[in-house]
Design an enzyme around this catalytic site. Structure first.
Site, mmCIF file in Angstrom:
data_model
loop_
_atom_site.group_PDB
_atom_site.id
_atom_site.type_symbol
_atom_site.label_atom_id
_atom_site.label_comp_id
_atom_site.label_asym_id
_atom_site.label_seq_id
_atom_site.Cartn_x
_atom_site.Cartn_y
_atom_site.Cartn_z
ATOM 1 N N GLY A 10 0.795 -1.225 0.000
ATOM 2 C CA GLY A 10 0.000 0.000 0.000
ATOM 3 C C GLY A 10 0.827 1.275 0.000
ATOM 4 O O GLY A 10 0.271 2.375 -0.066
ATOM 5 N N GLY A 60 2.804 2.286 -2.345
ATOM 6 C CA GLY A 60 2.820 2.901 -3.676
ATOM 7 C C GLY A 60 3.863 2.326 -4.632
ATOM 8 O O GLY A 60 4.176 2.957 -5.646
ATOM 9 N N LYS A 61 4.370 1.131 -4.368
ATOM 10 C CA LYS A 61 5.403 0.534 -5.230
ATOM 11 C C LYS A 61 4.875 0.318 -6.662
ATOM 12 O O LYS A 61 5.512 0.742 -7.620
ATOM 13 C CB LYS A 61 5.893 -0.810 -4.653
ATOM 14 N N SER A 62 3.730 -0.326 -6.778
ATOM 15 C CA SER A 62 3.193 -0.602 -8.123
ATOM 16 C C SER A 62 2.874 0.693 -8.853
ATOM 17 O O SER A 62 3.090 0.790 -10.065
ATOM 18 C CB SER A 62 1.903 -1.423 -8.061
ATOM 19 N N THR A 63 2.375 1.671 -8.114
ATOM 20 C CA THR A 63 2.033 2.956 -8.730
ATOM 21 C C THR A 63 3.288 3.586 -9.345
ATOM 22 O O THR A 63 3.258 4.063 -10.487
ATOM 23 C CB THR A 63 1.425 3.907 -7.664
ATOM 24 N N ARG A 99 -6.351 -9.976 -8.281
ATOM 25 C CA ARG A 99 -7.320 -8.915 -7.980
ATOM 26 C C ARG A 99 -8.012 -8.522 -9.276
ATOM 27 O O ARG A 99 -7.482 -8.777 -10.364
ATOM 28 C CB ARG A 99 -6.589 -7.669 -7.445
ATOM 29 N N ARG A 131 -8.038 1.311 -1.727
ATOM 30 C CA ARG A 131 -7.736 0.470 -2.892
ATOM 31 C C ARG A 131 -8.779 -0.629 -3.058
ATOM 32 O O ARG A 131 -8.942 -1.179 -4.153
ATOM 33 C CB ARG A 131 -6.326 -0.120 -2.744
ATOM 34 N N ARG A 138 -1.363 -7.319 6.355
ATOM 35 C CA ARG A 138 -0.539 -6.324 5.673
ATOM 36 C C ARG A 138 -0.085 -5.230 6.640
ATOM 37 O O ARG A 138 1.056 -4.763 6.557
ATOM 38 C CB ARG A 138 -1.306 -5.741 4.474
ATOM 39 N N ASN A 171 6.646 8.260 0.209
ATOM 40 C CA ASN A 171 5.636 8.580 -0.798
ATOM 41 C C ASN A 171 4.451 9.276 -0.129
ATOM 42 O O ASN A 171 3.460 8.638 0.206
ATOM 43 C CB ASN A 171 5.199 7.294 -1.512
ATOM 44 N N ASP A 172 4.612 10.596 0.029
ATOM 45 C CA ASP A 172 3.517 11.413 0.574
ATOM 46 C C ASP A 172 2.774 11.987 -0.637
ATOM 47 O O ASP A 172 1.713 11.481 -1.023
ATOM 48 C CB ASP A 172 4.114 12.482 1.492
HETATM 49 P P1 ADP Z 1 1.792 -1.174 -3.353
HETATM 50 O O1 ADP Z 1 2.112 -1.602 -4.766
HETATM 51 O O2 ADP Z 1 3.009 -0.697 -2.637
HETATM 52 O O3 ADP Z 1 1.039 -2.189 -2.575
HETATM 53 P P2 ADP Z 1 -0.034 0.702 -4.640
HETATM 54 O O4 ADP Z 1 0.838 1.267 -5.713
HETATM 55 O O5 ADP Z 1 -1.057 -0.293 -5.059
HETATM 56 O O6 ADP Z 1 0.866 0.108 -3.437
HETATM 57 O O7 ADP Z 1 -0.718 1.922 -3.877
HETATM 58 C C1 ADP Z 1 -1.699 1.688 -2.882
HETATM 59 C C2 ADP Z 1 -2.874 2.621 -3.121
HETATM 60 O O8 ADP Z 1 -2.484 3.952 -2.778
HETATM 61 C C3 ADP Z 1 -3.359 2.656 -4.553
HETATM 62 O O9 ADP Z 1 -4.761 2.766 -4.562
HETATM 63 C C4 ADP Z 1 -2.702 3.924 -5.116
HETATM 64 O O10 ADP Z 1 -3.480 4.491 -6.144
HETATM 65 C C5 ADP Z 1 -2.648 4.831 -3.898
HETATM 66 N N1 ADP Z 1 -1.496 5.742 -3.846
HETATM 67 C C6 ADP Z 1 -0.225 5.518 -4.226
HETATM 68 N N2 ADP Z 1 0.557 6.585 -3.964
HETATM 69 C C7 ADP Z 1 -0.235 7.521 -3.406
HETATM 70 C C8 ADP Z 1 -0.026 8.858 -2.893
HETATM 71 N N3 ADP Z 1 1.162 9.441 -2.931
HETATM 72 N N4 ADP Z 1 -1.087 9.504 -2.370
HETATM 73 C C9 ADP Z 1 -2.307 8.918 -2.317
HETATM 74 N N5 ADP Z 1 -2.585 7.680 -2.769
HETATM 75 C C10 ADP Z 1 -1.566 6.980 -3.305
HETATM 76 P P1 5GP Z 2 0.690 -7.937 -3.214
HETATM 77 O O1 5GP Z 2 -0.081 -9.125 -2.770
HETATM 78 O O2 5GP Z 2 0.199 -6.674 -2.563
HETATM 79 O O3 5GP Z 2 0.823 -7.827 -4.702
HETATM 80 O O4 5GP Z 2 2.188 -8.141 -2.663
HETATM 81 C C1 5GP Z 2 2.398 -8.384 -1.309
HETATM 82 C C2 5GP Z 2 3.867 -8.265 -0.985
HETATM 83 O O5 5GP Z 2 4.605 -9.275 -1.680
HETATM 84 C C3 5GP Z 2 4.491 -6.930 -1.398
HETATM 85 O O6 5GP Z 2 5.306 -6.490 -0.328
HETATM 86 C C4 5GP Z 2 5.360 -7.274 -2.583
HETATM 87 O O7 5GP Z 2 6.489 -6.447 -2.673
HETATM 88 C C5 5GP Z 2 5.757 -8.689 -2.225
HETATM 89 N N1 5GP Z 2 6.172 -9.484 -3.394
HETATM 90 C C6 5GP Z 2 5.648 -9.502 -4.636
HETATM 91 N N2 5GP Z 2 6.321 -10.342 -5.424
HETATM 92 C C7 5GP Z 2 7.312 -10.865 -4.661
HETATM 93 C C8 5GP Z 2 8.367 -11.796 -4.929
HETATM 94 O O8 5GP Z 2 8.553 -12.324 -6.010
HETATM 95 N N3 5GP Z 2 9.188 -12.088 -3.886
HETATM 96 C C9 5GP Z 2 9.040 -11.536 -2.648
HETATM 97 N N4 5GP Z 2 9.917 -11.871 -1.710
HETATM 98 N N5 5GP Z 2 8.063 -10.657 -2.368
HETATM 99 C C10 5GP Z 2 7.216 -10.332 -3.377
#
Ligand code: ADP
Ligand code: 5GP
Length: 195
Positions: A16, A18-21, A46, A139, A150, A173-174
């Protein structure tokens, strides 16, 4: 595994944050420059997630078989599911001469440090646990139980990020655009290698 001239980039941090974002933003701004190491997971897809693009969605049996066959660079248990980076996932990005992006948890970071992959490690953090929880709730991907897992993991990931020498940089990530700009600044040398 063959060495790449660009260093892979690891983005790690609480679910959560913001890595994927940020990964999606990089790939959209620099088409063809980056390739995601598509992990395997036993978690259910999902809404909107595409098999083979976001993850390779597999059963526990398939995952265990691959682990036994030595197909992973690293793998870890996270919130009742198994996740893993396959050698093939990284190699397919390296073969395209792209910068390999890895989105992995803290256990994955620990394991990668024992390999010769030599990535740059970035910890992405939300401004607070409260904000993190709000983002996860907004989300709308988690049920109560996985949300709890989580948040618990997030506390460990936050502590881990403070360990000296683990990460090349911590990005809070603010405001998304500011965090993204910081990430781009930190990886500009790698981007220049592709250009
Ligand atoms: P992660 O991949 O780390 O689990 P996501 O990229 O899915 O996180 O981000 C989690 C949620 O927060 C998503 O709904 C995304 O759109 C939102 N988000 C990401 N960065 C920000 C931000 N700087 N401010 C507000 N919302 C954000
Ligand atoms: P999500 O279910 O939200 O996609 O991922 C949950 C967590 O698993 C996140 O912290 C993400 O970085 C981690 N993750 C995703 N893929 C891998 C992987 O291949 N290896 C490891 N160690 N963690 C992963």
């Amino acid at each position: 595994m063959e060495a790449t001239r660009c260093r892979p980039l690891v983005l790690s941090g609480p679910s959560g944050c913001g890595k994927s974002t940020m990964i999606k933003k990089l790939m959209a701004e620099f088409p063809g420059f980056f390739g995601l190491s598509v992990s395997h997971t036993t978690r259910k897809p999902r809404l909107g997630e595409v098999n083979g693009k976001d993850y390779h969605f597999v059963t526990r049996e398939e995952m265990h078989k691959m682990i036994k066959a030595g197909e992973f660079v690293e793998h870890a248990e996270y919130a009742t599911n198994i996740y893993g980076t396959s050698k093939r996932a990284v190699q397919s990005v390296v073969d395209k001469n792209q910068i390999c992006l890895l989105d992995i948890d803290m256990h994955g970071v620990e394991s990668l440090k024992l390999t010769d992959l030599n990535p740059l490690y970035f910890s992405i953090q939300a401004p607070s646990i409260k904000v993190l929880e709000q983002r996860l709730r907004l989300r709308k991907t988690e049920n109560d139980s996985s949300l709890l897992h989580r948040i618990e993991s997030a506390r460990r990931e936050i502590e881990y990020s403070k360990k000296p020498g683990v990460f090349d940089a911590i990005i809070v990530n603010d405001v998304l655009e500011d965090a993204y700009a910081k990430l781009k600044e930190l990886i500009k040398e790698e981007i220049a290698k592709v250009q």
